[in-house]
Design an enzyme around this catalytic site. Structure first.
Site, mmCIF file in Angstrom:
data_model
loop_
_atom_site.group_PDB
_atom_site.id
_atom_site.type_symbol
_atom_site.label_atom_id
_atom_site.label_comp_id
_atom_site.label_asym_id
_atom_site.label_seq_id
_atom_site.Cartn_x
_atom_site.Cartn_y
_atom_site.Cartn_z
ATOM 1 N N ASP A 15 0.856 -1.304 0.154
ATOM 2 C CA ASP A 15 -0.357 0.026 0.095
ATOM 3 C C ASP A 15 0.845 1.302 0.247
ATOM 4 O OD1 ASP A 15 -1.384 2.401 0.398
ATOM 5 O OD2 ASP A 15 -2.700 1.209 2.159
ATOM 6 N N ASP A 110 -2.954 2.344 -5.726
ATOM 7 C CA ASP A 110 -1.501 2.324 -4.609
ATOM 8 C C ASP A 110 -1.304 1.054 -3.997
ATOM 9 O OD1 ASP A 110 -3.391 2.351 -2.654
ATOM 10 O OD2 ASP A 110 -2.086 3.863 -1.974
ATOM 11 N N GLU A 111 -2.599 0.032 -4.397
ATOM 12 C CA GLU A 111 -2.136 -0.897 -3.897
ATOM 13 C C GLU A 111 -2.518 -2.946 -4.453
ATOM 14 O OE1 GLU A 111 -5.572 -1.669 -0.637
ATOM 15 O OE2 GLU A 111 -5.837 0.301 -0.383
HETATM 16 P P1 TTP Z 1 -5.810 5.314 0.641
HETATM 17 O O1 TTP Z 1 -4.237 4.177 -0.131
HETATM 18 O O2 TTP Z 1 -6.460 4.558 1.379
HETATM 19 O O3 TTP Z 1 -5.187 6.160 0.876
HETATM 20 P P2 TTP Z 1 -3.135 6.749 0.886
HETATM 21 O O4 TTP Z 1 -2.773 5.626 0.093
HETATM 22 O O5 TTP Z 1 -3.243 8.426 0.049
HETATM 23 O O6 TTP Z 1 -2.859 7.141 2.252
HETATM 24 P P3 TTP Z 1 -2.110 6.170 3.108
HETATM 25 O O7 TTP Z 1 -0.799 6.509 3.158
HETATM 26 O O8 TTP Z 1 -2.947 5.855 4.170
HETATM 27 O O9 TTP Z 1 -2.161 4.081 2.213
HETATM 28 O O10 TTP Z 1 -5.625 5.482 -1.460
HETATM 29 C C1 TTP Z 1 -4.986 5.526 -2.228
HETATM 30 C C2 TTP Z 1 -5.226 6.998 -2.280
HETATM 31 O O11 TTP Z 1 -6.670 6.140 -3.620
HETATM 32 C C3 TTP Z 1 -5.054 8.281 -2.643
HETATM 33 O O12 TTP Z 1 -4.068 8.344 -2.830
HETATM 34 C C4 TTP Z 1 -6.123 9.050 -2.951
HETATM 35 C C5 TTP Z 1 -7.035 7.496 -3.265
HETATM 36 N N1 TTP Z 1 -8.615 8.095 -3.032
HETATM 37 C C6 TTP Z 1 -9.542 8.470 -3.443
HETATM 38 O O13 TTP Z 1 -9.027 9.424 -4.486
HETATM 39 N N2 TTP Z 1 -10.825 9.148 -3.018
HETATM 40 C C7 TTP Z 1 -10.750 7.893 -1.416
HETATM 41 O O14 TTP Z 1 -12.057 7.956 -0.930
HETATM 42 C C8 TTP Z 1 -9.582 7.564 -0.567
HETATM 43 C C9 TTP Z 1 -9.931 6.601 -0.093
HETATM 44 C C10 TTP Z 1 -8.433 7.373 -1.239
HETATM 45 MG MG MG Z 2 -2.164 4.186 0.317
#
Ligand code: TTP
Ligand code: MG
Length: 364
Positions: A15, A110-111
């Site tokens: 992630d 991103d995951e």
């Molecule tokens: P996440 O992995 O939930 O968040 P993140 O990578 O920004 O932060 P973390 O370090 O906690 O993992 O989501 C990945 C990407 O997806 C995030 O950068 C933006 C997008 N996203 C949205 O567009 N809307 C949303 O509601 C969420 C949760 C994420």
């Molecule tokens: Mg993330």
């Protein structure tokens, strides 16, 4: 771990850390260390997609309105979404995964889950592979990732949050039993606010509490999800890593309640179908984050006439274009020259080349 399970798997969940925001900060060093967010402007009633950890300290989070975020953090710098840039990084990251395994299930840009049970790298150590993957991602993109390593998807995902950002956490099969009791039920896959509230009303807040509830009671209260809860709170999750099969084509079609009498009425239906098609393409691209699977090489139109004869006509093309579909539809119609029951618009993708020796590389 279920002692009867056929064999122990090694799953890595990767992630990226505040993915969109991290890309923006990488591309503009002045933003580093600041309270930044990516999202729609307040004036346009925008929403925050993500924000830096500095901004999270003010309580800003994903899906919050930009207006609210600016109330909480008045100096928040809100940057516009650059989807193409994020997709590009996602492709580079997925190419790194493929250096280690082809058993990859992307969840979003991103995951992803990786099943490295049979991967030969790092002497078979999933922990070392996760480290190597994170190092490669940083070298290649300048971005940090967190990873969880565990015998199943549920625990790997829980673990990737454990040492976030820029860290990793391992739950070995022999540690699962000791790990589970303290885990809050809120972290269990599939438990949302409603289920969490119902469990709380039963006096259940941790997986340890949940383990005390007998299976028949869980089934009675939660139906088939009760079975899942019974397993998950014991750290059991047999879901396989679903390798997304390569998409070969994408299409939308509509059968009309009344036949379309002529070529003009057929043409009049095309813009709406075209819009559906481009939306689905956009979604498929977001999900895959893999350019190789989604390069277009053919556009096609399918018509079904009122006598049920079907005709398909296609032409080369690298992007969907309404004018091209118009021409194809006109030509297809001339093949029957009768009322039309159904129109389909579609595109076909180039198929991915097999990974090169380098991509399978044995650097590790
Ligand atoms: P996440 O992995 O939930 O968040 P993140 O990578 O920004 O932060 P973390 O370090 O906690 O993992 O989501 C990945 C990407 O997806 C995030 O950068 C933006 C997008 N996203 C949205 O567009 N809307 C949303 O509601 C969420 C949760 C994420
Ligand atoms: Mg993330």
């Amino acid at each position: 771990m279920n002692p009867d399970s056929p064999r122990v798997r090694k799953i890595i969940h990767v992630d990226m850390d505040c993915f969109y925001a991290a890309i923006e900060a990488r591309d503009n060093p002045e933003l580093r260390g600041k309270t930044i967010a990516v999202g729609g402007a307040r004036e346009r009633r925008g929403v925050i997609t993500t924000c830096s950890y500095e901004a999270r300290r003010f309580g800003v989070h994903s899906a919050m309105s930009t207006a609210r975020a600016l109330q909480l953090c008045p100096r928040l710098i809100v940057l516009p979404v650059r989807m193409e840039a994020y997709r590009e990084e996602s492709r580079r990251i997925q190419a790194i995964y493929r250096e280690f395994t082809d058993r990859i299930e992307p969840l979003s840009l991103d995951e992803a889950y990786l099943d490295v049970t049979d991967a030969p790298h790092c002497r078979g150590s999933a922990t070392l592979m996760a480290e190597a993957i994170r190092r490669r991602i940083f070298e290649e993109t300048g971005l940090t990732a967190s990873a969880g390593i565990a015998p199943n998807k549920f625990l790997a995902k829980v673990a990737s949050d454990w040492n976030k950002p820029d860290g990793q956490f391992v739950i070995r099969p022999d540690q699962v039993e000791a790990f589970m009791p303290a885990l809050p039920v809120k972290r269990v896959f599939g438990v949302g606010k409603v289920t969490a509230r119902r469990l709380k009303a039963m006096g259940v807040t941790t997986c340890g509490d949940l383990q005390q509830v007998p299976l028949p009671e869980l089934l009675q209260r939660f139906g088939s999800f009760g079975q899942r809860l019974f397993e998950l709170c014991r750290g059991i999750d047999e879901r396989p890593v679903k390798v997304s099969r390569e998409r070969k084509s994408l299409s939308v079609e509509e059968t009309f309640s009344q036949d379309l009498p002529d070529s003009e009425t057929v043409e009049a239906e095309l813009p709406a179908l075209f819009q559906q098609l481009t939306m689905r393409l956009e979604r498929a691209r977001q999900k895959q984050g893999d350019e190789r699977a989604l390069l277009i090489h053919t556009l096609f139109v399918k018509l079904k006439f009122d006598n049920f004869r079907i005709t398909t006509i296609q032409t080369g093309g690298t992007a969907p274009e309404l004018d091209t579909y118009r021409e194809l539809a006109r030509e297809a119609w001339r093949r029957g020259e009768r009322p039309v029951r159904l129109i389909g618009l579609g595109l076909r993708f180039k198929t991915a080349p097999a990974p090169t020796a380098h991509q399978l590389g044995l650097e590790y």
